[in-house]
Design a protein around this motif. Structure first.
Motif, PDB file in Angstrom:
ATOM      1  N   ALA A  43       5.378  -1.341  -6.725  1.00  0.00           N
ATOM      2  CA  ALA A  43       5.504  -2.085  -5.464  1.00  0.00           C
ATOM      3  C   ALA A  43       6.508  -3.222  -5.604  1.00  0.00           C
ATOM      4  O   ALA A  43       7.325  -3.452  -4.704  1.00  0.00           O
ATOM      5  CB  ALA A  43       4.141  -2.620  -5.036  1.00  0.00           C
ATOM      6  N   ALA A  90       0.637  -5.634   0.216  1.00  0.00           N
ATOM      7  CA  ALA A  90      -0.832  -5.616   0.176  1.00  0.00           C
ATOM      8  C   ALA A  90      -1.354  -5.561  -1.254  1.00  0.00           C
ATOM      9  O   ALA A  90      -2.399  -6.140  -1.560  1.00  0.00           O
ATOM     10  CB  ALA A  90      -1.370  -4.442   0.986  1.00  0.00           C
ATOM     11  N   THR A 124       5.855   4.475   0.229  1.00  0.00           N
ATOM     12  CA  THR A 124       5.280   3.136   0.308  1.00  0.00           C
ATOM     13  C   THR A 124       6.170   2.263   1.170  1.00  0.00           C
ATOM     14  O   THR A 124       7.345   2.091   0.872  1.00  0.00           O
ATOM     15  CB  THR A 124       5.174   2.509  -1.103  1.00  0.00           C
ATOM     16  OG1 THR A 124       4.439   3.385  -1.938  1.00  0.00           O
ATOM     17  CG2 THR A 124       4.501   1.160  -1.047  1.00  0.00           C
ATOM     18  N   ASN A 125       5.602   1.695   2.249  1.00  0.00           N
ATOM     19  CA  ASN A 125       6.401   0.769   3.051  1.00  0.00           C
ATOM     20  C   ASN A 125       6.191  -0.663   2.541  1.00  0.00           C
ATOM     21  O   ASN A 125       5.348  -0.910   1.675  1.00  0.00           O
ATOM     22  CB  ASN A 125       6.085   0.906   4.551  1.00  0.00           C
ATOM     23  CG  ASN A 125       4.662   0.503   4.890  1.00  0.00           C
ATOM     24  OD1 ASN A 125       4.117  -0.439   4.333  1.00  0.00           O
ATOM     25  ND2 ASN A 125       4.067   1.225   5.826  1.00  0.00           N
ATOM     26  N   SER A 185       4.845  -3.325   3.860  1.00  0.00           N
ATOM     27  CA  SER A 185       3.510  -3.900   4.070  1.00  0.00           C
ATOM     28  C   SER A 185       2.524  -3.381   3.036  1.00  0.00           C
ATOM     29  O   SER A 185       1.682  -4.131   2.529  1.00  0.00           O
ATOM     30  CB  SER A 185       2.999  -3.561   5.475  1.00  0.00           C
ATOM     31  OG  SER A 185       3.840  -4.145   6.442  1.00  0.00           O
ATOM     32  N   GLN A 186       2.615  -2.103   2.713  1.00  0.00           N
ATOM     33  CA  GLN A 186       1.729  -1.539   1.692  1.00  0.00           C
ATOM     34  C   GLN A 186       2.029  -2.153   0.326  1.00  0.00           C
ATOM     35  O   GLN A 186       1.109  -2.438  -0.439  1.00  0.00           O
ATOM     36  CB  GLN A 186       1.903  -0.019   1.618  1.00  0.00           C
ATOM     37  CG  GLN A 186       1.382   0.713   2.840  1.00  0.00           C
ATOM     38  CD  GLN A 186       1.815   2.168   2.853  1.00  0.00           C
ATOM     39  OE1 GLN A 186       2.917   2.506   2.416  1.00  0.00           O
ATOM     40  NE2 GLN A 186       0.954   3.025   3.373  1.00  0.00           N
TER      41      GLN A 186
END
Length: 143
Positions: free
Chosen positions: A30, A89, A82-83, A85-86
């Motif tokens: 991420a 998070a 995976t965007n 926001s994800q």
């Protein structure tokens, strides 16, 4: 010499060690995706941004230089799942120092080409808000 050959053989059967490290760690994946989003925020990829990205990969995450191109390829192949926001998070529940580290890395990428584009500032500001980090924390020395 023999160890290098063994490492090459292991890499053939097990895959690139840097890619395995990234693939096995959702938070690291991420973060690298967020750094890539920062690289692309101004609409172009500069050499200085890539140099900064590579330095962060080596120094902060221990990804060998020889693996970085494969890691980038992995992120290109699987990052679409995976965007932003994800990705963010995953950081919300981490300690504040880890969240500050992400913000500092993003700021390092944004500043790498010596010009801050409006979209880079917007992305960084939104990320800081989502991570509950103050912009002041980016200029304070790391503790």
């Amino acid at each position: 010499m023999a160890m290098a050959l063994l490492d090459q053989i292991r890499s053939i059967f097990e895959g690139d060690p840097g890619v395995r490290k990234v693939a096995d760690d959702p938070v690291l994946s991420a973060e690298l995706l967020m750094l890539f989003r920062m690289i692309l925020a101004d609409g172009s990829v500069s050499e200085s941004e890539m140099v900064t990205f590579r330095r962060i990969c080596r120094e902060a995450f221990g990804i060998p230089e020889t693996s970085i191109d494969s890691v980038i390829e992995y992120l290109n192949d699987y990052g679409y799942e995976t965007n932003g926001s994800q990705a963010i998070a995953l950081f919300r529940d981490l300690d504040v120092e880890r969240r500050k580290l992400l913000a500092r890395h993003m700021a390092d990428i944004a500043k790498a080409d010596a010009k801050l584009a409006e979209n880079e500032v917007k992305l960084l500001r939104r990320t800081l808000d989502l991570l509950d980090i103050s912009p002041v924390d980016l200029v304070k020395p790391e503790s």
